[in-house]
Design a protein around this motif. Structure first.
Motif, PDB file in Angstrom:
ATOM      1  N   GLU A  42       0.888  -1.244   0.056  1.00 16.94           N
ATOM      2  CA  GLU A  42       0.021   0.054   0.231  1.00 16.94           C
ATOM      3  C   GLU A  42       0.967   1.251  -0.054  1.00 16.94           C
ATOM      4  N   CYS A  43       2.099   1.286   0.617  1.00 15.72           N
ATOM      5  CA  CYS A  43       3.034   2.401   0.890  1.00 15.72           C
ATOM      6  C   CYS A  43       3.304   2.981  -0.628  1.00 15.72           C
ATOM      7  N   ILE A  44       3.194   4.452  -0.677  1.00 14.06           N
ATOM      8  CA  ILE A  44       3.682   4.955  -2.046  1.00 14.06           C
ATOM      9  C   ILE A  44       4.941   5.833  -1.571  1.00 14.06           C
ATOM     10  N   PHE A  45       5.635   5.562  -0.748  1.00 16.79           N
ATOM     11  CA  PHE A  45       6.821   6.288  -0.507  1.00 16.79           C
ATOM     12  C   PHE A  45       6.915   7.589  -0.293  1.00 16.79           C
ATOM     13  N   CYS A  46       5.801   8.296   0.293  1.00 20.37           N
ATOM     14  CA  CYS A  46       5.670   9.682   0.068  1.00 20.37           C
ATOM     15  C   CYS A  46       6.369  10.343   1.315  1.00 20.37           C
ATOM     16  N   LYS A  47       7.139   9.547   2.292  1.00 22.00           N
ATOM     17  CA  LYS A  47       7.898  10.340   3.217  1.00 22.00           C
ATOM     18  C   LYS A  47       7.240  10.804   4.341  1.00 22.00           C
ATOM     19  N   LYS A  48       5.891  11.056   4.537  1.00 24.12           N
ATOM     20  CA  LYS A  48       5.066  11.754   5.289  1.00 24.12           C
ATOM     21  C   LYS A  48       5.470  10.992   6.829  1.00 24.12           C
ATOM     22  N   CYS A  49       5.558   9.971   6.836  1.00 24.51           N
ATOM     23  CA  CYS A  49       5.945   9.084   8.132  1.00 24.51           C
ATOM     24  C   CYS A  49       7.313   9.575   8.668  1.00 24.51           C
ATOM     25  N   GLN A  50       8.150   9.857   7.912  1.00 25.86           N
ATOM     26  CA  GLN A  50       9.526  10.026   8.025  1.00 25.86           C
ATOM     27  C   GLN A  50       9.636  11.347   8.737  1.00 25.86           C
ATOM     28  N   ALA A  87      -0.121   9.760  10.578  1.00 20.77           N
ATOM     29  CA  ALA A  87       0.001  10.643   9.239  1.00 20.77           C
ATOM     30  C   ALA A  87      -0.049   9.960   8.122  1.00 20.77           C
ATOM     31  N   CYS A  88       0.060   8.676   8.021  1.00 21.35           N
ATOM     32  CA  CYS A  88       0.133   7.857   6.744  1.00 21.35           C
ATOM     33  C   CYS A  88      -1.128   8.107   5.833  1.00 21.35           C
ATOM     34  N   PRO A  89      -0.916   8.645   4.739  1.00 26.12           N
ATOM     35  CA  PRO A  89      -2.045   8.664   3.999  1.00 26.12           C
ATOM     36  C   PRO A  89      -2.769   7.550   3.071  1.00 26.12           C
TER      37      PRO A  89
HETATM   38  S1  SF4 Z   1       3.453   7.758   5.152  1.00 25.39           S
HETATM   39 FE1  SF4 Z   1       5.022   6.303   5.195  1.00 25.39          FE
HETATM   40  S2  SF4 Z   1       4.422   4.464   5.099  1.00 25.39           S
HETATM   41 FE2  SF4 Z   1       2.576   5.651   4.934  1.00 25.39          FE
HETATM   42  S3  SF4 Z   1       2.589   5.759   2.409  1.00 25.39           S
HETATM   43 FE3  SF4 Z   1       3.771   7.483   3.082  1.00 25.39          FE
HETATM   44  S4  SF4 Z   1       5.948   6.561   3.098  1.00 25.39           S
HETATM   45 FE4  SF4 Z   1       4.536   4.872   2.786  1.00 25.39          FE
END
Ligand code: SF4
Ligand code: SF4
Lengths: 124, 358
Positions: A42-50, A87-89
């Protein structure tokens, strides 16, 4: 000590208030913030969690050439606050209501997945 | 006998925290006490430079384990006031309920440790058993037993369902019954009274002048409680500060004991008066300006000074915890006491040294 005697006697006669722990375990509470998992499909590697993680223990990298992304979390630095889950969208992160198993070595949670191109296109 | 200097702490069987006191002793009577702090400095305030103001909530929660919720509540209140965010009513009631649950488990923990300090193991176990109920409530409603992480700038993250509310109320009823069962033991028992009455007396004037806070201050007869500032939902909750006048260890433990029962009542009021509505108000932009906020923690008044300059990172976060205020009164209590009473007196202010040094 006399004041305590009725309580002490009651405790002697009533059933134990502790559990035989490893044999008998309490059901975890539904909301308990336990081990962190990422459903990498499911992860889109958006970096929100980071960005949101207060202990800065998540690293998300994207490799355009091979079309894969990596999500790395240091579970030993994680403070189990579940900010990243909020935070994860895409709701790909979730926490299981169980304790993390003890480990003798310091290892990272590393997961690799495909970067989802159609979603990226739709965003543009 | 000549004067001797006895080092007490930083590692001591009755002290859960690294407080070091040099005791000047003559014939087992303490003449003077010289404190030394600084064994556990953690530099949390400095983290404001590399963690943005949302992430700082998680940092200030870790200032103290047993008042984590109240620390983050105080910090969030400060940021909200700077940014002019109006917190929804429901969130305020939820914050109040959780902060009172926190006060209960902190007091029960302390009462247990206090009983342990004068060697009353059975009472210690009894208090900690009751505390377990409150910890379970915390775990089931917030997701963690100690560091609750429910406060965010603008409101709270979790909600209480009606089933949870009724379960909390039934658990509190049981806890209240169990606390009342041992009321006679902590207040009238010969052993307990013998070890605590007339020990470590702090007069009303001393408490006032040395700036004591929380149960130490109220145990000396000053009716001061930061909850009277009516932050959060305390404006709609009926409550009177609990005051004892003796000023000794017994008075301080009685204040804490009665506050535990009072907190049960406050949680009930907060749950009963909770309106429906949003959990959090949206938060946009960065804080600009400075503010001082105060809340009442289990140990007393806690003060936050927050300064932001319109950036993601705060310029300054200054935290003054109640133990810091209670160290001078402690030094006034120790002279002329017996050496054997020192652990009881030190514990009676509920020292939390890692909070003091952050
Ligand atoms: S917030 Fe993190 S885990 Fe969620 S989609 Fe973005 S990179 Fe993936
Ligand atoms: S639970 Fe908290 S500390 Fe752990 S990875 Fe998520 S945001 Fe970071």
């Amino acid at each position: 000590m006399l004041n305590m005697t009725p309580t002490v006697l009651k405790n002697l006669l009533s059933k134990s208030s502790t559990r035989m722990y490893p044999i008998e375990k309490r059901e975890p509470f539904e909301r308990y913030r336990g081990e962190l998992f990422n459903n990498i499909d499911e992860c889109i590697f958006c970096k929100k969690c980071q960005i949101k993680c207060p202990s800065q223990c998540i690293t998300v990298t994207k490799d355009k050439e091979s079309g894969t992304g990596t999500w790395i979390c240091d579970p030993f630095a994680c403070v189990y606050c579940s900010i990243c889950v909020d935070a994860c969208p895409t709701q790909s992160l979730y926490m299981k209501p169980v304790h993390r198993a003890p480990s003798a070595e310091r290892d990272m949670m590393e997961q690799t997945g495909k970067i989802k191109l159609p979603k990226k296109k739709a965003k543009k | 006998m000549a004067r001797t200097i006895i080092p007490f702490g930083p590692q001591h069987p009755v002290l859960p925290e690294p407080l070091h006191v040099k005791l000047v002793v003559e014939d087992e009577i303490v003449l003077e006490a010289i404190p030394a702090l600084g064994y556990v400095h953690r530099g949390l305030e400095k983290l404001a430079e590399i963690r943005d103001y949302h992430q700082m909530i998680q940092v200030v929660e870790r200032v103290c384990g047993i008042c984590s919720n109240i620390h983050s509540m105080c910090y969030c209140q400060g940021i909200e006031e700077i940014m002019g965010i109006e917190v929804p009513r429901r969130a305020e009631y939820l914050r109040t309920a959780w902060s009172e649950l926190h006060r209960m488990h902190s007091h029960l923990l302390w009462l247990g440790l206090f009983a342990d300090a004068f060697g009353f193991e059975a009472l210690f176990m009894q208090f900690w058993r009751i505390r377990e109920r409150i910890m379970d409530i915390n775990e089931a409603t917030t997701g963690s037993r100690v560091i609750t992480s429910v406060n965010i700038v603008g409101g709270v993250r979790q909600d209480l369902t009606p089933e949870m509310c009724s379960w909390i109320l039934s658990e509190l009823d049981t806890a209240e019954k169990e606390i009342k069962e041992i009321q006679n033991t902590i207040m009238d028992d010969y052993t307990v009274c013998h070890r605590t009455k007339g020990v470590g007396v702090l007069t009303k004037e001393q408490a006032y002048e040395l700036g004591a806070a929380g149960p130490t201050l109220r145990g000396s007869g000053v009716a001061s409680d930061m909850r009277l500032l009516k932050y959060s939902a305390f404006d709609k909750i009926d409550f009177e500060p609990i005051v004892e006048t003796a000023g000794d260890c017994w008075a301080r433990s009685t204040v804490r004991f009665r506050e535990t029962l009072q907190s049960v009542d406050l949680v009930r009021q907060a749950l009963a008066g909770m309106p429906q509505g949003d959990l959090a108000a949206p938060c946009k932009g960065n804080p600009e300006g400075e503010i001082i906020t105060r809340v009442e923690q289990p140990r007393g008044e806690c003060l936050y000074y927050i300064k932001g300059s319109g950036k993601k990172f705060l310029d300054r976060v200054r935290i003054r915890t109640p133990t810091f205020a209670n160290v001078p009164p402690l030094l006034a209590m120790l002279p002329n006491c017996e050496l054997a009473d020192v652990p009881v007196i030190i514990l009676s202010i509920d020292p939390c040294i890692s909070c003091t040094e952050r």
